[in-house]
Design a protein around this motif. Structure first.
Motif, PDB file in Angstrom:
ATOM      1  N   ASP A   1       0.830  -1.207   0.000  1.00 53.20           N
ATOM      2  CA  ASP A   1       0.000   0.000   0.000  1.00 53.20           C
ATOM      3  C   ASP A   1       0.861   1.251   0.000  1.00 53.20           C
ATOM      4  OD1 ASP A   1      -2.915  -0.166  -0.058  1.00 53.20           O
ATOM      5  OD2 ASP A   1      -2.723  -1.494   1.661  1.00 53.20           O
ATOM      6  N   GLU A   2       1.858   1.292   0.852  1.00 55.22           N
ATOM      7  CA  GLU A   2       2.710   2.476   0.947  1.00 55.22           C
ATOM      8  C   GLU A   2       3.519   2.674  -0.333  1.00 55.22           C
ATOM      9  OE1 GLU A   2       4.952   2.387   4.574  1.00 55.22           O
ATOM     10  OE2 GLU A   2       3.169   1.991   5.800  1.00 55.22           O
ATOM     11  N   ALA A   3       3.972   1.572  -0.932  1.00 60.58           N
ATOM     12  CA  ALA A   3       4.731   1.683  -2.181  1.00 60.58           C
ATOM     13  C   ALA A   3       3.876   2.269  -3.299  1.00 60.58           C
ATOM     14  CB  ALA A   3       5.267   0.315  -2.587  1.00 60.58           C
ATOM     15  N   LEU A   4       2.589   1.892  -3.356  1.00 62.97           N
ATOM     16  CA  LEU A   4       1.699   2.442  -4.382  1.00 62.97           C
ATOM     17  C   LEU A   4       1.486   3.940  -4.180  1.00 62.97           C
ATOM     18  CD1 LEU A   4      -1.082  -0.249  -4.925  1.00 62.97           C
ATOM     19  CD2 LEU A   4       0.693   0.457  -6.522  1.00 62.97           C
ATOM     20  N   LEU A   5       1.326   4.354  -2.948  1.00 60.52           N
ATOM     21  CA  LEU A   5       1.172   5.793  -2.684  1.00 60.52           C
ATOM     22  C   LEU A   5       2.399   6.564  -3.167  1.00 60.52           C
ATOM     23  CD1 LEU A   5      -0.426   5.552   0.861  1.00 60.52           C
ATOM     24  CD2 LEU A   5      -1.434   6.794  -1.057  1.00 60.52           C
ATOM     25  N   ARG A   6       3.567   6.027  -2.906  1.00 66.01           N
ATOM     26  CA  ARG A   6       4.788   6.712  -3.349  1.00 66.01           C
ATOM     27  C   ARG A   6       4.910   6.675  -4.866  1.00 66.01           C
ATOM     28  NH1 ARG A   6       6.730   3.996   1.447  1.00 66.01           N
ATOM     29  NH2 ARG A   6       7.050   5.548   3.093  1.00 66.01           N
ATOM     30  N   GLU A   7       4.572   5.537  -5.481  1.00 65.54           N
ATOM     31  CA  GLU A   7       4.652   5.442  -6.938  1.00 65.54           C
ATOM     32  C   GLU A   7       3.704   6.428  -7.604  1.00 65.54           C
ATOM     33  OE1 GLU A   7       4.372   2.081 -10.521  1.00 65.54           O
ATOM     34  OE2 GLU A   7       4.200   1.465  -8.413  1.00 65.54           O
ATOM     35  N   ALA A   8       2.582   6.723  -6.956  1.00 61.64           N
ATOM     36  CA  ALA A   8       1.610   7.678  -7.502  1.00 61.64           C
ATOM     37  C   ALA A   8       2.059   9.129  -7.330  1.00 61.64           C
ATOM     38  CB  ALA A   8       0.260   7.475  -6.833  1.00 61.64           C
ATOM     39  N   GLY A   9       3.160   9.352  -6.634  1.00 58.19           N
ATOM     40  CA  GLY A   9       3.688  10.705  -6.495  1.00 58.19           C
ATOM     41  C   GLY A   9       3.587  11.300  -5.104  1.00 58.19           C
TER      42      GLY A   9
END
Length: 225
Positions: free
Chosen positions: A197-205
């Protein structure tokens, strides 16, 4: 994306306002924590995008807490939007409700965004699209608050979902009886680990991704656009 099921079921919609606080540990406190996380950055005046706003419970909590906040609420289910209108009552004057998914949301930049109990209905690719679309609709430095089913990285998702099912059930606790519900959830939902979940938030900017809420299989984060 078409994940409004079961939110078109009249019986489910009729029970939503009563059932959801029972199923989510600290549900009312989750709303208050989200409000405080937004307020400390925004102050008393703000324009906030709420994705998955059907039902209106988080809209009502935030609108009651902050009299000068305005909201755009987006949800694909007309039945849930009707429920939101009922729940909001006169507070609806500060809320623009729109039917659709994230791409239906206006692109004018918002001061903040909120997405509660929604992202576990979509897979990784669609979730990343949603997060990127939310990021694109936020002013630089604006906060995003999300909360949904997730589990500690390295642990077993089924164990945490089972605890949530038992939490929501009537006493006495029966972990064996919860097993069938857990398998249904595994089949229908897209539950990621907290690291994912946290990785997706970071990947989204998003940056400054911080966990602020955890209740069995539910977790919540605040992040910065």
């Amino acid at each position: 994306m078409n994940n409004s099921f079961p939110f078109s079921d009249p019986a489910m919609v009729a029970r939503y306002a009563e059932d959801t606080p029972r199923k989510v540990p600290g549900y009312g406190d989750l709303h208050r924590m989200a409000m405080l996380l937004l307020f400390e950055r925004l102050g008393s005046t703000a324009d906030i995008l709420v994705l998955g706003a059907g039902g209106g419970l988080e809209l009502k909590a935030l609108a009651e807490a902050q009299a000068d906040w305005r909201f755009t609420g987006v949800d694909p289910s007309p039945e849930m939007l009707d429920l939101a209108r009922t729940v909001l009552g006169p507070l609806e004057s500060r809320v623009a409700l729109k039917r659709g998914y994230i791409d239906a949301a206006p692109t004018d930049p918002y001061d903040a965004a909120l997405c509660l109990l929604t992202l576990h209905f979509v897979g990784v690719e669609e979730r990343l699209h949603i997060l990127r679309a939310l990021h694109a609709r936020l002013k630089p430095g604006a906060p995003l608050v999300v909360a949904h089913h997730s589990y500690p990285s390295g642990d077993d998702a089924r164990s945490w979902l089972q605890r949530s099912v038992v939490f929501a059930a009537n006493d006495p606790p029966d972990f064996s009886a919860a097993a069938a519900s857990v398998e249904f959830m595994i089949e229908r939902l897209h539950v990621l680990s907290s690291d994912e979940d946290e990785a997706l938030l970071r990947e989204a900017g998003f940056s400054d991704v911080s966990l602020f809420y955890a209740g069995f299989s539910f977790r919540g984060w605040v992040a910065t656009a």
